[in-house]
Write an enzyme that holds these catalytic residues in place. Structure first.
Site, mmCIF file in Angstrom:
data_model
loop_
_atom_site.group_PDB
_atom_site.id
_atom_site.type_symbol
_atom_site.label_atom_id
_atom_site.label_comp_id
_atom_site.label_asym_id
_atom_site.label_seq_id
_atom_site.Cartn_x
_atom_site.Cartn_y
_atom_site.Cartn_z
ATOM 1 N N GLY A 580 80.243 7.014 -8.210
ATOM 2 C CA GLY A 580 78.976 6.530 -7.654
ATOM 3 C C GLY A 580 78.300 5.600 -8.627
ATOM 4 O O GLY A 580 78.837 5.268 -9.696
ATOM 5 N N GLY A 583 70.909 4.319 -11.254
ATOM 6 C CA GLY A 583 70.070 3.351 -11.932
ATOM 7 C C GLY A 583 70.549 3.150 -13.361
ATOM 8 O O GLY A 583 70.393 2.100 -13.957
ATOM 9 N N GLY A 585 73.768 3.438 -14.499
ATOM 10 C CA GLY A 585 75.061 2.783 -14.614
ATOM 11 C C GLY A 585 76.040 3.453 -13.689
ATOM 12 O O GLY A 585 75.658 4.208 -12.807
ATOM 13 N N VAL A 587 79.101 5.948 -12.449
ATOM 14 C CA VAL A 587 79.569 7.301 -12.726
ATOM 15 C C VAL A 587 81.044 7.366 -12.355
ATOM 16 O O VAL A 587 81.442 6.963 -11.266
ATOM 17 C CB VAL A 587 78.763 8.340 -11.913
ATOM 18 C CG1 VAL A 587 79.208 9.746 -12.276
ATOM 19 C CG2 VAL A 587 77.278 8.173 -12.148
ATOM 20 N N LYS A 601 78.887 9.513 -16.774
ATOM 21 C CA LYS A 601 77.901 8.477 -16.460
ATOM 22 C C LYS A 601 77.831 7.536 -17.643
ATOM 23 O O LYS A 601 77.531 7.953 -18.764
ATOM 24 C CB LYS A 601 76.552 9.158 -16.209
ATOM 25 C CG LYS A 601 75.461 8.231 -15.793
ATOM 26 C CD LYS A 601 74.418 8.974 -14.966
ATOM 27 C CE LYS A 601 73.192 9.305 -15.761
ATOM 28 N NZ LYS A 601 72.105 9.867 -14.975
ATOM 29 N N ASP A 698 61.935 13.095 -10.491
ATOM 30 C CA ASP A 698 62.739 12.263 -9.597
ATOM 31 C C ASP A 698 63.552 13.129 -8.640
ATOM 32 O O ASP A 698 64.753 12.949 -8.467
ATOM 33 C CB ASP A 698 63.643 11.331 -10.412
ATOM 34 C CG ASP A 698 64.098 10.106 -9.610
ATOM 35 O OD1 ASP A 698 63.531 9.880 -8.506
ATOM 36 O OD2 ASP A 698 64.990 9.387 -10.060
#
Ligand SMILES: *[C@@H]1O[C@H](CO)[C@@H](O)[C@H](O)[C@H]1NC(C)=O
Ligand SMILES: *[C@@H]1O[C@H](CO)[C@@H](O)[C@H](O)[C@H]1NC(C)=O
Ligand SMILES: *[C@@H]1O[C@H](CO)[C@@H](O)[C@H](O)[C@H]1NC(C)=O
Ligand SMILES: *[C@@H]1O[C@H](CO)[C@@H](O)[C@H](O)[C@H]1NC(C)=O
Ligand SMILES: *[C@@H]1O[C@H](CO)[C@@H](O)[C@H](O)[C@H]1NC(C)=O
Ligand SMILES: *[C@@H]1O[C@H](CO)[C@@H](O)[C@H](O)[C@H]1NC(C)=O
Ligand SMILES: *[C@@H]1O[C@H](CO)[C@@H](O)[C@H](O)[C@H]1NC(C)=O
Ligand SMILES: *[C@@H]1O[C@H](CO)[C@@H](O)[C@H](O)[C@H]1NC(C)=O
Length: 877
Positions: A580, A583, A585, A587, A601, A698
């Site tokens: 994936g 924000g 970078g 993964v 990540k 978040d």
């Protein structure tokens, strides 16, 4: 924040402008002239219309082209050339569409004696894996068109013609028209065109240039009617945009006391209908005149009283599908007592519900198998359309699971490419077939090494690689229990490390594996004895707590490692498999210690989050341990190379599951409740269990990751903050988070507290209930809380629920969850519950859901003490 608001406003405005422009130049229209010969111009403009037709050859790999020889009905281009399919049982068009968007799809069929044999074909038409209709050109000798309104479930739409007898299927044209979101909405299923009429004694059907969606409107008039007509402009700007030409005339009963009646019937009494009646007052009424009427369907009140607006369209549709007793339908307009004028009807559309219950094969599996086919240059005639379904058309060499008309996407469980003349290496895409159990690549000319990934595929239990030219040695990962591997007949392959002997026979890996296993057990035992301290760690690492345990520390693994960048490259196999993008970078998937799967990540140089967030996350994750927080395995910090290595959660994030992207499963309601509970336990731990307490900042569906048992864990702590003193708020100058999830109070005060996470959690819970976008810029009630408030006030709870849930939930538990979600998302933070209270409520919801008797018939809304204030606008300012 001011600038943020303006940016948002500009974006919304832009979106609206783009939307309007698109609607005007009809972007997204696909018009294919099937069988257009290569020497003719493509695309070309159809005579008398503004439509551009192109050749179909880019969209289908098979079939031959022909042209009508007999055309007694005087059809025009593009309906004169055709593509026919003498070979293969199923031949498919593959069209690129926007998943989730509604399309008007039309397919045209005509035999026209193209082959001079006078044998009109009969065949089936499929939409993806589902039967759409049988095309019987033996009966419909003058050709036919099929038309539906349908929402594709993936970004490619397969329209397939399937041979059912000896005749070859044939098609002349295909048309796709993207439609507006807010029209033709169904509870479930797609809409099969039944009739679409405008009431005029004209003889001309209306089409393109007059209809923005290229719908065809047929004139219809009855003897007992009188036509009224206007030359004035009639506004047609509602969600349905019926063409002006269809609104300028209307039918009224000649005997002004009579009702206006429209009847139709169908052979199948269980047919369900959606009706769209379009009205506009087109007569100039005097002050003492009124036109008012009620609408009856099958003698029952359907709508009204209706007063058509002057020179402006009103469309009356039905929210729930309607059936007609005995298949005989009657739609009647009856004037009210105070009306001085008879009823009127300008245009009328009727559709039948058509269901496509079989879901398509898992999108990742489809991508993988196509990738495999293209890397070996395979072109098998059966390899068209959906790989697994319908079952009788499954691709050669495959076997799949869930092919029995279920709503679960089928998965590929077996791939047999034995004796298929394969060359090159073993395709890397095979590892993406994650449910593969059997793999047979025997008797080909495959070269290169046996890839390690075969040993890491969890379901794979039978591999036959015999009869190839593989070299190298067998990777350690394939030495595992329960894996049956055949590699005989590969002269270059060595089976021991020394590589002295060439293999003679089928190797029985289980024996080797058990030996290796024994060795591991011995090593572990020695570790226990020698390093007594480590024992605890290992045991805790293995002994995961039950799903719903409360604050319980696990994985207290102090051995989180710092890795070098070259180790990161190695563990990700040079960043081969992308999981994936965040924000922060990309993964990647990786493997450490031989078999432990991890997610890696990597901080990209251009990322918007930076070093600070990276450090926050490392510090935080090193400090916290909870079964509902993603745990850190290690990190890399070398020069400007930063990477975080987490435990791998095979089921990805909740957002994907809800959106159905990547062919993810649809999670049922009771699992959603458990996921919500998991998330709330993780949050409670941050808020209460951590010293000092912590705010995640978040919380969103994309940050809820799911393990193989759908246990949820919170991820992405890059924005998290800790602060002193429970409940005491802290000021912060930069507002962080994701639009739509950000606590409005925090947003304008900048004061950070646990209740901000509670707000975001409420939004997540609303998404789990409704599966609506958090911010929908195309509607008036753009924020999910406004939408829910609006829907609740409208009264129909079933409409709020994610339609994917079907009826499989208890309405009481949904209402409780909805109340809880709305109280969490209260704009006033002091009115929101604490996470501990949320946990308690969710547990009660779960008890309620599991209590057995499902009440999904809906409750009267007034029974519920829920009232939502829809005036609050909790959008980023
Ligand atoms: C087909 O078209 C011809 C010519 O227009 C007409 O005479 C005939 O009745 C039509 N047949 C059917 C089955 O509609
Ligand atoms: C179908 O079209 C989509 C988008 O154009 C493409 O990604 C996909 O590979 C195509 N599938 C086949 C079987 O050609
Ligand atoms: C309405 O008023 C006009 C005169 O202004 C009259 O001729 C007509 O009969 C009236 N219609 C009705 C229904 O009362
Ligand atoms: C289908 O696959 C799932 C997951 O691998 C498995 O649990 C299930 O038993 C399979 N069903 C059948 C009918 O093989
Ligand atoms: C693969 O297909 C071949 C024949 O096409 C068959 O002999 C073989 O048994 C199949 N392999 C498996 C694993 O079913
Ligand atoms: C492998 O390739 C050779 C020639 O390159 C050919 O003679 C042989 O039949 C192939 N073997 C298989 C199993 O396809
Ligand atoms: C592997 O394939 C070969 C050739 O198709 C076959 O002879 C052999 O029996 C297969 N092995 C197993 C274990 O199925
Ligand atoms: C295996 O074969 C490939 C070519 O088929 C060659 O490039 C590679 O060096 C060989 N590897 C070993 C370990 O022999």
């Amino acid at each position: 924040m001011e600038s943020c608001f303006w940016l948002l406003l500009v974006l919304i405005t832009l979106a609206i402008i783009i939307h309007i422009v698109q609607a005007q130049d009809q972007k997204g229209f696909i018009s294919l002239d099937c069988g257009l010969p290569d020497d003719q111009m493509s695309p070309y403009k159809m005579k008398g219309t503004e439509l551009w037709f192109s050749s179909d050859k880019e969209f289908i790999q098979s079939g031959k082209t022909g042209r009508v020889r007999e055309n007694p009905n005087g059809y025009a281009e593009p309906y004169l050339t055709m593509r026919y399919f003498p070979e293969g049982r199923r031949n498919c068009y593959n069209l690129s569409v926007d998943k989730g968007r509604k399309y008007l799809i039309k397919a045209y069929f005509l035999y026209g004696n193209y082959d001079g044999l006078y044998t009109n074909p009969v065949f089936d038409l499929y939409l993806g894996p589902n039967l759409w209709d049988t095309i019987d050109l033996e009966t419909l000798v003058n050709g036919t068109a099929e038309e539906i309104l349908h929402i594709p479930t993936s970004n490619s739409l397969q329209i397939c013609l399937v041979k059912t007898g000896n005749t070859s299927p044939v098609i002349t044209a295909l048309e796709l028209r993207p439609m507006g979101k807010k029209s033709y909405i169904t509870k479930s299923g797609s809409l099969d065109f039944f009739f679409r009429r405008y009431h005029s004694d004209s003889r001309v059907p209306l089409r393109r240039r007059t209809d923005v969606y290229d719908r065809r409107w047929y004139p219809f008039f009855m003897r007992e009617w009188t036509q009224i007509y206007t030359d004035l402009e009639v506004s047609n700007s509602n969600d349905y945009v019926p063409p002006q030409g269809a609104l300028k005339s209307a039918a009224t009963p000649t005997n002004t006391r009579d009702p206006l009646t429209i009847k139709w019937s169908s052979a199948n009494p269980s047919d369900q209908y959606y009706l769209y009646a379009h009205f506009a007052e087109i007569q100039d009424l005097q002050a003492n005149e009124t036109r008012e009427f009620n609408i009856l369907l099958n003698g029952q009140h359907y709508s009204g009283p209706v007063i058509p607006k002057k020179l402006d369209v009103t469309t009356i549709d039905n929210v729930n599908p309607k059936t007609c007793q005995g298949g005989e339908c009657s739609f009647q307009l009856i004037r009210t007592k105070r009306s001085t004028l008879p009823p009127l009807l300008n245009a009328f559309e009727v559709y039948k519900v058509i269901r496509f219950p079989q879901s398509e094969t898992d999108e990742n599996d489809v991508d993988a198998i196509k990738d495999i086919a293209s890397s070996y240059g395979l072109s098998k005639i059966t390899w068209q359309g959906d790989p697994c379904v319908p079952q009788q058309l499954m691709w050669d060499g495959l076997n799949c699971n869930n092919t029995d008309m279920s709503s679960t996407p089928p998965r590929i469980t077996s791939l047999n490419l034995s004796s298929s003349g394969l060359t090159g290496t073993i395709a890397a895409a095979i590892q993406s077939l994650t449910k593969l159990e059997k793999l047979d690549l025997s008797n080909n000319n495959l070269t290169g090494v046996v890839p390690e990934f075969l040993g890491n595929m969890e379901s794979l239990s039978v591999i036959n690689l015999s009869g190839n030219n593989l070299n190298g040695s067998i990777p350690q990962a394939l030495h595992k229990k329960g894996l049956e591997l055949s590699v005989d007949g590969n002269p270059m392959l060595c089976l021991s490390d020394s590589c002295k002997e060439a293999p003679k026979k089928k190797v029985l890996v289980p024996i080797v594996a058990s030996a290796a296993f024994a060795a591991i057990v011995i090593v572990v035992l020695i570790c226990f004895l020698v390093f007594g301290k480590k024992k605890k760690t290992i045991l805790q690492g293995l002994d995961l707590p039950p799903r719903t345990s409360t604050v319980e520390v696990t994985f207290a693994n102090k051995n989180r490692r710092r890795y070098t960048y070259s180790e990161v490259i190695q563990m990700t196999n040079n960043f081969q498999r992308v999981l994936g993008k965040g924000g922060f970078g990309m993964v990647y998937h990786g493997t450490v210690n031989g078999s432990e799967q991890v997610a890696v990540k990597v901080l990209s140089k251009s990322s918007t989050q930076g070093y600070k967030e990276f450090k926050t996350e490392v510090d935080l994750l090193l400090r916290v341990h909870h079964t509902n927080l993603v745990s850190l395995v290690g990190y890399c910090y070398e020069g400007d190379q930063l990477a975080l290595i987490y435990e791998f959660l095979p089921n990805g994030d909740l957002k994907h599951h809800l959106s159905g992207k990547g062919g993810r499963s649809i999670i049922n309601w009771s699992t959603r409740l458990l996921i919500a509970l998991d998330a709330s336990l993780g949050l409670e731990y941050l808020h209460v269990g951590c010293k000092p307490p912590m705010v995640h900042r978040d919380i969103k569906t994309a940050n809820l990751l799911l393990d193989e048992n759908f246990k949820a864990k919170l991820a992405d702590f890059g924005l998290s903050r800790s602060f002193q003193g429970g409940g005491e708020a802290q000021n912060s100058t930069v507002i962080a988070g994701t639009p739509g999830y950000v606590d409005p109070e925090y947003n304008h005060s900048g004061r950070l507290a646990e209740k901000s996470d509670v707000y975001s959690f409420g939004i997540v819970l609303l998404e789990m209930i409704t599966n609506q976008p958090v911010i929908n810029q195309t509607t008036e009630n753009s924020h999910i809380t406004q939408w829910v408030g609006f829907m609740v006030n409208r009264g129909d709870i079933i409409d709020i629920m994610d339609p994917n849930l079907g009826n499989d939930y208890d309405v009481n538990s949904v209402w409780r969850a909805l109340e809880l979600a709305m109280s969490c998302a209260n704009p006033v933070s002091s009115k929101r519950p604490s996470m501990s209270k949320v946990i308690q409520e969710l547990k009660e919801c779960i008890v309620c859901e599991n209590s057995g008797i499902h009440n999904n018939r809906g409750l009267e809304p007034q029974e519920m003490n829920v009232s939502f204030d829809t005036t609050v606008v909790p959008i980023a300012r």
